[in-house]
Design a protein around this motif. Structure first.
Motif, PDB file in Angstrom:
ATOM      1  N   HIS A   7       0.852  -1.188   0.000  1.00 30.05           N
ATOM      2  CA  HIS A   7       0.000   0.000   0.000  1.00 30.05           C
ATOM      3  C   HIS A   7       0.886   1.236   0.000  1.00 30.05           C
ATOM      4  O   HIS A   7       1.400   1.638   1.043  1.00 30.05           O
ATOM      5  N   HIS A   9       1.279   5.141  -2.313  1.00 29.40           N
ATOM      6  CA  HIS A   9       0.735   5.988  -3.383  1.00 29.40           C
ATOM      7  C   HIS A   9       1.866   6.668  -4.136  1.00 29.40           C
ATOM      8  O   HIS A   9       2.192   7.831  -3.894  1.00 29.40           O
ATOM      9  N   PHE A  34      -6.800   6.144  -4.641  1.00 29.17           N
ATOM     10  CA  PHE A  34      -7.360   6.873  -3.514  1.00 29.17           C
ATOM     11  C   PHE A  34      -7.617   8.335  -3.865  1.00 29.17           C
ATOM     12  O   PHE A  34      -7.630   8.720  -5.022  1.00 29.17           O
ATOM     13  N   GLU A 105      -8.763   1.494  -2.859  1.00 25.37           N
ATOM     14  CA  GLU A 105      -9.267   1.340  -1.530  1.00 25.37           C
ATOM     15  C   GLU A 105     -10.770   1.590  -1.500  1.00 25.37           C
ATOM     16  O   GLU A 105     -11.228   2.613  -1.991  1.00 25.37           O
ATOM     17  N   HIS A 167      -4.908  -0.193   7.757  1.00 24.97           N
ATOM     18  CA  HIS A 167      -4.767   0.913   8.717  1.00 24.97           C
ATOM     19  C   HIS A 167      -5.226   0.491  10.111  1.00 24.97           C
ATOM     20  O   HIS A 167      -5.854   1.261  10.834  1.00 24.97           O
TER      21      HIS A 167
HETATM   22 ZN   LIG Z   1      -3.980   4.772   1.035  1.00 30.47          ZN
END
Ligand SMILES: [Zn+2]
Lengths: 297, 289
Positions: A7, A9, A34, A105, A167
């Motif tokens: 994960h 970006h 995202f 996500e 998360h």
């Molecule tokens: Zn993210």
């Protein structure tokens, strides 16, 4: 140390980051779709973003020796904007692509009815396309959002091992552990986990079904936090093989369920008991996704 | 150019083609939850108009025992029966049929179509034979618009299937121009490596060729370079060489070839035929222009 960051970006990161990540051992990653920090106002804006994830970003990463995969979805925050939800109609075109290894996500931001509708819809898309799901859990009211997430996952009928709930922290780990879903931890300064707390969770709970990511993006974040966690594990007495399991084999095993990982020529095998290759052979049969007429096969 | 040039040679996937997915594997069954009601993912739902075309695809003849041909045949038949499904079948071609270098031997597809480019061209040909010309053009545009780099490259390699003439030329020129605006050498090469690049006006074509020098695309990838190179292109290439020299940088062999290739007012054209001075390596680590 070989690292698969499940994960991160990269669209928000520089080529220097790619270089440093490679030096630290990162050989493959997943970039989930995202929010860009600035709200989008139309589906075309998403299409261009998705094109970047399957196009330019994958190419850019390859120039630095890193295999770039992505997850595609309408994110929870923007699922609340009716000008954007139209993008759900074009998701199937992207979900059919090589290197698209999950729907994500998805999940909750503010726990609205609109978010739930988009979440359900995309869980169904994941089932149709035989893809894993990467679920974002919210910053606000995290425990309630996580609980509702697990209810929707259960209702969807998706096998829990195909769902990564991300998360997590000390307050949500047990909840998700009981569901059978894969547990994701973001090592992200200030707001999420740090390496020391992460190692404590690994010591208490064990390594199985756990993945660790940097979730690095345009905020105060660190694309090397996966490597820092590996180092902290070694300092705390975990073995090299333990580190390889958490930072490489666990995420590879999870995303290999898509049958779409692009690791063929990648990555030296560190010679652990488990060869990354054997996961790649375990591809599941690819379903025929959204039939436009009754399926004949 | 005939279909045959861009379709995969029969039974020639090459030994490196991973057999991505046995065609006889059962699709995943089980959970098919109802959608939340956002409607059909594709504007053109299945219309059941497939199956009418009898035209055979050249590459389908014969079998080679590997199953690749059978899988491609099955895929092409599927598109004929259900052209509305092409939007998700086209991206999945490599997984369903296989991938690997084509006749050029270049797995990146810079020097010529890859095996999967050829397989995708067969899908495009099947679509052309199944739907009307207007919808065919729309769908080709959509396959490009929503394609990743591999799919976009395959669409560019398939452009001759559009035919020639006003509308086809406009569509081809538009897609080629889009590819030339990007920085992906595979797409730049495919954009200029097709006879359909004839639809590009001279100005745009020259800039495309010059961009090859900046993008690690060997000129060997450019279709019909020797025939189309003109004095203006030679002038542009000479300017590029002068700029490199002034900066103390090396002038690439391809730049010199371009200068030699273009007719000079002063002397006769060089002897290089522009098809490439030996095997050029595919781009590796070139940097942002
Ligand atoms: Zn993210």
């Amino acid at each position: 140390m070989r690292i698969f960051d499940p994960h991160v970006h990269m669209t928000s990161r520089t080529t220097d980051d790619y270089r440093r990540m490679y030096e630290a051992g990162v050989r493959a990653l997943v970039e989930p779709a995202f929010w860009l920090g600035q709200p989008r106002t139309n589906p075309g804006s998403f299409h261009d973003y998705f094109d970047g994830l399957v196009g330019w970003e994958r190419f850019r990463a390859s120039r630095y020796g890193i295999r770039h995969h992505c997850a595609i979805a309408l994110n929870p925050k923007e699922a609340n904007d009716p000008r954007c939800t139209e993008v759900l109609r074009t998701l199937p075109r992207y979900l059919a692509k090589d290197g698209v290894v999950a729907v994500g996500e998805v999940g909750f931001d503010a726990l609205t009815a609109e978010e739930e509708k988009a979440f359900r819809h995309q869980l169904a898309l994941a089932a149709e396309h035989g893809l894993p799901v990467l679920v974002h859990t919210p910053h606000r009211d995290k425990a309630a959002g996580t609980r509702r997430t697990l209810e929707l996952v259960a209702e969807s009928g998706l096998p829990p091992e195909r769902v990564l709930v991300d998360h997590l922290n000390e307050t949500t780990v047990d909840l998700v552990d009981g569901s059978g879903c894969t547990l994701g931890f973001s090592i992200y300064p200030d707001t999420k986990m740090d390496p020391v707390r992460m190692v404590r969770i690994l010591q208490e709970r064990g390594l199985e079904r756990v993945v660790v990511n940097s979730a690095a993006d345009w905020g105060h974040s660190d694309p090397l936090s996966t490597a820092h966690t590996g180092e902290q594990m070694l300092r705390a007495g975990f073995t090299e093989d333990d580190v390889d399991r958490v930072l490489w084999r666990n995420p590879v095993e999870f995303f290999a369920r898509s049958g779409r990982l692009l690791l063929e020529e990648a990555v030296p095998d560190t010679g652990g008991a488990f060869a990354g290759n054997s996961v790649l052979r375990g591809r599941h049969a690819e379903p025929d996704p959204p039939a436009t007429e009754p399926r004949e096969d | 150019m005939t279909d045959h040039d861009i379709l995969p040679p029969a039974g020639r996937p090459g030994p490196n083609v991973p057999l991505a997915r046995p065609a006889d594997r059962a699709p995943e069954r089980g959970h098919q939850p109802a959608r939340a009601g956002y409607g059909s993912p594709f504007p053109h739902g299945g219309n059941g108009s497939g199956g009418a075309a009898e035209r055979s695809v050249p590459s389908m003849n014969g079998t080679d025992g590997t199953g690749v041909t059978d899988r491609l045949t099955a895929l092409v038949e599927r598109v004929r029966r259900d052209p509305g499904a092409v939007g998700w079948l086209f991206p999945a071609v490599s997984r369903r049929v296989g991938r690997g270098p084509g006749p050029s031997g270049d797995p990146e597809g810079v020097l010529g179509p890859t095996f999967q480019d050829g397989a995708r061209a067969a899908v495009v040909a099947a679509l052309r034979d199944t739907v009307g010309p207007e919808r065919f053009a729309e769908e080709v545009e959509a396959l490009y618009r929503f394609g990743d780099a591999e799919e976009k490259r395959a669409v560019l390699r398939s452009l001759p299937l559009l035919g020639r003439g006003g509308d086809a030329d406009r569509l081809a020129a538009g897609l080629i121009a889009d590819a030339l605006r990007g920085n992906d050498p595979r797409l730049i090469a495919a954009a200029l490596g097709t006879p359909a690049a004839a639809a590009l006006d001279d100005h745009a074509w020259r800039h495309g060729v010059l961009k090859c020098l900046f993008s690690d695309v060997p000129l060997a990838a450019v279709h019909g370079l020797a025939e189309r190179a003109d004095a203006e292109l030679g002038r542009m290439a000479a300017g590029y060489a002068a700029e490199r020299e002034a900066a103390g940088r090396e002038v690439p062999a391809d730049a010199r070839r371009l200068i030699a290739l273009s007719p000079h007012p002063a002397d006769s054209p060089g002897t290089d035929d522009g098809t490439g001075a030996g095997p050029s390596a595919p781009p590796t680590t070139g940097q942002e222009a």
